[in-house]
Motif scaffolding. Structure first.
Motif, PDB file in Angstrom:
ATOM      1  N   ALA A 209       0.823  -1.216   0.000  1.00 13.31           N
ATOM      2  CA  ALA A 209       0.000   0.000   0.000  1.00 13.31           C
ATOM      3  C   ALA A 209       0.853   1.260   0.000  1.00 13.31           C
ATOM      4  N   SER A 210       2.033   1.201   0.655  1.00 14.63           N
ATOM      5  CA  SER A 210       2.874   2.397   0.730  1.00 14.63           C
ATOM      6  C   SER A 210       3.344   2.836  -0.659  1.00 14.63           C
ATOM      7  N   ILE A 211       3.513   1.874  -1.568  1.00 16.35           N
ATOM      8  CA  ILE A 211       3.941   2.210  -2.935  1.00 16.35           C
ATOM      9  C   ILE A 211       2.840   2.992  -3.647  1.00 16.35           C
ATOM     10  N   ILE A 212       1.599   2.516  -3.530  1.00 17.59           N
ATOM     11  CA  ILE A 212       0.469   3.199  -4.175  1.00 17.59           C
ATOM     12  C   ILE A 212       0.298   4.596  -3.601  1.00 17.59           C
ATOM     13  N   LEU A 213       0.404   4.681  -2.273  1.00 14.48           N
ATOM     14  CA  LEU A 213       0.199   5.960  -1.618  1.00 14.48           C
ATOM     15  C   LEU A 213       1.279   6.973  -2.004  1.00 14.48           C
ATOM     16  N   CYS A 214       2.468   6.479  -2.317  1.00 14.70           N
ATOM     17  CA  CYS A 214       3.548   7.370  -2.775  1.00 14.70           C
ATOM     18  C   CYS A 214       3.123   8.140  -4.024  1.00 14.70           C
ATOM     19  N   PHE A 215       2.523   7.430  -4.998  1.00 12.79           N
ATOM     20  CA  PHE A 215       2.110   8.078  -6.243  1.00 12.79           C
ATOM     21  C   PHE A 215       1.012   9.115  -5.985  1.00 12.79           C
ATOM     22  N   VAL A 216       0.123   8.804  -5.038  1.00 14.49           N
ATOM     23  CA  VAL A 216      -0.945   9.755  -4.711  1.00 14.49           C
ATOM     24  C   VAL A 216      -0.358  11.009  -4.073  1.00 14.49           C
TER      25      VAL A 216
END
Length: 896
Positions: free
Chosen positions: A251-258
């Protein structure tokens, strides 16, 4: 020279390359690369090559071509295997590895060279490689079952090249051509449990690098393919099955892009919010309950940090207007709290943090949420008000804080405390709830922590004395203390199981400290305490040492409105204390000294029989300094006894200081004689009738030399004599009226949980009879230096006799400076003391002060043997003292 040779060879290659068939051109370039790599290795990584950009372009294009050739038309798993073989070939067929290593070296040079590599199409090609390596794990390992060294080296080179390319915006733009970025992002959200374990961390590093270099084009691309939406849907499924730390990592990877895209465009954040992104984070973070302190920490912390950042992501500033309740601290101004810092604009993101704290009782997770709130406040002080006037997190947390683990309770109340200490704001609504928490006392530890929080606030500003009185807290605490005092009174002399243990005892102590803080400098609060009829109950807490300091502070505040009541309580407690309660007496005496600093208290001290009370303490210590000690005094230790003698004499001196009425009272009532009698019975002075003296001394010393020998040299001195010297030293300072200003003993700090002192550590007095110190906590080698300075002052006439009666006490003790078996030493110290007394009456001014003190008659009555016997060693010095005093006036009783 080697680089120059290589440069020439590459120029030749450039010249002939256009005329060669592609296969030959490729072969010549591949033959050149081993020489290039060797030169790099021999020059410690420093490349001196004029056509490096062209070389980088040629090598990168060839590597891109080889990758595409190995991928062309093959199924995914077969293509992945082909790539691995290409990049790890050894021996004669190592073209792929040569190209990879060359690009790896070239990618670490300069930005222009990197742009040439990016322009070759390599970013898209390597993204395809990374996708295959991540999503299709191979089972091939070395013979020992571990990933081979060649695999690790290849991975490191590939990842380093990608990191160098993708941190540039051009690199991100180029990789979009492969259409694999969104595939890889979605794969991390859907295949995390099935992907190649060895490629998880490298893939995360690469995607985070890409995230930080996002462009308008890349954001539009990701939005067009619903990348964030699909990733969230997949993560919802994984959140129920995967271990919490793995879900956090994905999830931390996805949240980085956001998060990283927001400064450029709000598109991905909007997509995240519209597809229940915050509900996903709440679900994932609640799954982290029960994780060990370090388990999954990096990714949990990363998600929380990004979530904190999202609280500041919003299109418009929050517009709130709160009602500032008064009173407030004088320097608080809400308008001045506004700044241009990072203010909260996204309440949805903050609600995730708030919901986690409300739903979880996990110590680590709740602690991180409180730390996050503290961080948000630190960004901009207005954030506290924006949040508290909308979502009311701290207000709501107060209702449930008693359910949380103890460390979380401590952290929470520190946060509440910081509102006052750091924001200079009085949160009245929150304080009301904290006060209710104290009243209910559902969890004693929570009550204790809350009360400590309020105590810290009260000690910050006098305003809280009024706030907590008007809110009813003072009355509540007095009622609770009354109840506890009754329990203590009933259990006096007995031990009730579970009574006054642990947290409950600490709570009583903090309640007393709180009442003490509320009454300091507040006459109104002290009157409230008195009107509540609390004085008799407060006295009960004196017996327990852990309560004593705060109790004495309360009683000292009582003296502001009634010195007589304070003196009556304190002197009564001194007189009623038992022989073994030395430390209670010491604490009471120190408190008394603080009050006697005010001249207004002196008459109350006298009227409450203060002088007789203190002298009774000396009477109770009969035989306490006897050597060796006996009975109760053996357990107490002479260090404590000397300390008690010192503070008793200090109290008497303080009450006499600049007070003619008290001085006259003490003199006329024969209390100096009583003091001499009591000091003489302590056990270190001779009390057993007549004693024999030698008519000649083998050696004589001044008092200063004598003290030096007693405390600084290796010459053995008996304990009785050292104790006598200390008492004489105290009396000498009493003569000048300065004893109450001295400080010789280390302060003792009582520990919670010990209802009485155990005198541990006091058995060392045989070696060090007094824990002697000057102000400033520097220990001198001995008292000799102080006494030597005093004698010099007397000789210069700098010192004045303030209390001549104390000289009489020294004279009365003179014949008692004796010990059987030490006649020579006894006679020597007597001569030294007489010499010192001579120095006291050397000036005419000092002799005038001594007139009417009774010193002449004291010399005659106390030292008759010395006067009658002209051969007595003390005859001549005492006669000289007598003559000097008689030159001023002859008292009628002396003539008689």
């Amino acid at each position: 020279l080697q680089w120059e040779t290589l440069g020439q060879q590459f120029v030749e290659y450039e010249q002939v390359a256009p005329f060669l068939i592609p296969e030959e051109q490729q072969r010549r370039l591949l033959d050149f690369l081993p020489l290039f790599i060797k030169a790099w290795e021999q020059s410690s990584g420093v490349i001196v090559f004029p056509n490096i950009q062209l070389l980088a372009s040629e090598v990168s294009k060839l590597l891109t071509k080889e990758i595409k050739r190995n991928l062309n038309g093959k199924p995914a798993e077969e293509a992945r295997l082909a790539l691995e073989q290409l990049l790890q070939q050894k021996g004669e067929a190592e073209d792929g590895r040569l190209l990879l290593k060359s690009v790896y070296l070239l990618s670490q040079t300069d930005l222009r060279t990197m742009w040439n590599i990016i322009g070759s199409g390599l970013p898209a090609a390597l993204m395809q490689c990374l996708y295959l390596f991540f999503t299709f794990p191979l089972k091939k390992t070395s013979d020992d079952g571990q990933t081979s060294e060649d695999d690790t080296q290849t991975q490191e080179m590939l990842v380093k090249i990608m990191l160098n390319m993708y941190r540039e915006e051009q690199g991100v733009e180029e990789l979009l051509a492969a259409d694999k970025l969104q595939s890889l992002i979605i794969a991390t959200a859907s295949l995390w449990d099935q992907c190649s374990h060895s490629w998880k961390v490298p893939t995360g590093r690469v995607l985070r690098t890409i995230s930080k270099a996002q462009t308008k084009t890349s954001i539009v691309y990701l939005q067009a393919v619903d990348c964030i939406k699909i990733a969230i849907q997949n993560l919802f499924k994984l959140a129920d099955t995967l271990p919490a730390c793995d879900v956090c990592e994905a999830a931390s990877i996805i949240l980085c892009f956001v998060k990283d895209s927001y400064p450029i465009s709000a598109a991905l954040l909007t997509e995240f919010e519209n597809n229940d992104g915050y509900q996903l984070l709440l679900k994932i973070l609640l799954r982290c309950e029960g994780l060990q302190q370090n388990e999954g920490d990096p990714y949990l912390d990363e998600i929380l940090d990004m979530l904190i950042c999202l609280t500041t992501c919003g299109k418009t500033e929050l517009k709130v207007s709160g009602n500032i309740l008064h009173p407030q601290l004088p320097h608080f101004n809400f308008e001045q709290t506004r700044s241009s810092g990072m203010t909260v604009k996204n309440l949805q993101a903050f609600q995730v943090l708030q919901s986690i704290f409300q739903k979880s009782n996990d110590e680590h997770l709740c602690g991180r949420i409180l730390a996050a709130i503290g961080t948000i406040w630190a960004w901009d002080t207005v954030n506290f008000f924006l949040l508290e006037w909308t979502l009311q997190p701290i207000n709501q947390f107060t209702d449930i804080i008693h359910f949380k683990p103890h460390p979380v309770q401590v952290q929470f109340f520190r946060l509440v405390e910081s509102i006052v200490l750091d924001l200079c704001y009085v949160p009245h609504e929150i304080l009301k709830k904290v006060q209710y928490l104290i009243k209910e006392n559902i969890v004693p530890f929570c009550t204790l922590t809350a009360l400590r929080c309020l105590l810290s606030m009260t000690e910050k500003d006098q305003l809280f004395s009024d706030i907590f009185r008007d809110s009813g807290l003072l009355g509540l605490l007095l009622a609770l203390l009354r109840k506890q005092a009754k329990i203590l009174r009933k259990s006096a002399g007995t031990h009730l199981p579970g009574l006054e243990e642990g947290t409950e005892k600490e709570l009583n102590a903090v309640m007393l400290k709180m009442v003490a803080a509320l009454t300091v400098k507040s006459v109104r609060n002290t009157v409230v305490l008195k009107d509540y009829g609390m004085v008799p109950y407060i006295k009960i807490f004196l017996d327990d040492e852990c309560y004593r300091s705060a109790t004495l502070s309360i009683l000292e505040q009582l003296s502001v409105i009634s010195y007589e009541e304070y003196m009556s309580i304190t002197i009564g407690a001194l007189c009623s204390s038992t022989q073994g309660e030395l430390h209670l007496k010491l604490d009471l005496l120190k408190s008394l000294l603080r009050i006697l600093e005010s001249p207004k208290s002196h008459s109350a001290f006298r009227n409450c029989s203060g002088f007789n009370g203190l002298l009774s303490l000396l009477s109770d210590m009969e035989g306490a300094l006897q050597d060796p000690p006996s009975g109760l005094w053996r357990a107490v230790g002479q260090n404590c006894v000397l300390e008690l003698v010192f503070y008793t004499l200090q109290g008497i001196t303080a009450a006499l200081h600049l007070d003619p009425v008290n001085s006259n009272f003490f003199q006329k009532n024969g209390l100096f004689e009583k003091m001499a009698e009591d000091l003489g019975s302590l056990g270190c002075f001779w009390t057993q009738g007549e004693w024999q003296i030698s008519l000649s001394l083998e050696k004589t010393r001044t008092f200063a030399e004598f003290l030096d020998a007693a405390f600084c040299s290796s010459e053995p001195f008996p304990m009785w004599l050292k104790n006598c010297i200390w008492i004489l030293y105290f009396l000498d300072h009493m003569v000048t009226g300065t004893l109450h200003l001295e400080s010789y003993f280390r302060e003792r700090k009582p520990e919670m949980g010990k209802s009485s002192r155990d005198d541990q550590g006091l058995q060392a007095q045989e070696e060090n009879p007094v824990a002697f110190k000057r102000p400033g906590n520097k220990l001198p080698a001995s008292p000799y230096r102080l006494w030597e300075n005093a004698e010099e002052k007397w000789q210069r006439g700098d010192c004045a006799i303030v209390h001549p009666g104390a000289v009489c006490v020294m004279v009365r003790l003179l014949p008692k400076l004796y010990k059987e078996g030490h006649s020579q030493l006894s006679q020597e110290i007597q001569c030294a003391l007489v010499g010192h007394i001579q120095s006291l009456v050397k000036t005419e001014k000092s002799r005038q002060v001594m007139c009417g003190s009774g010193l002449l008659s004291t010399i005659i009555t106390s030292c008759q043997d010395a006067f009658r016997n002209e051969s007595h060693p003390l005859h001549l010095p005492l006669t000289r003292v007598f003559e000097k005093l008689a030159s001023q006036a002859i008292e009628p009783e002396v003539l008689r």
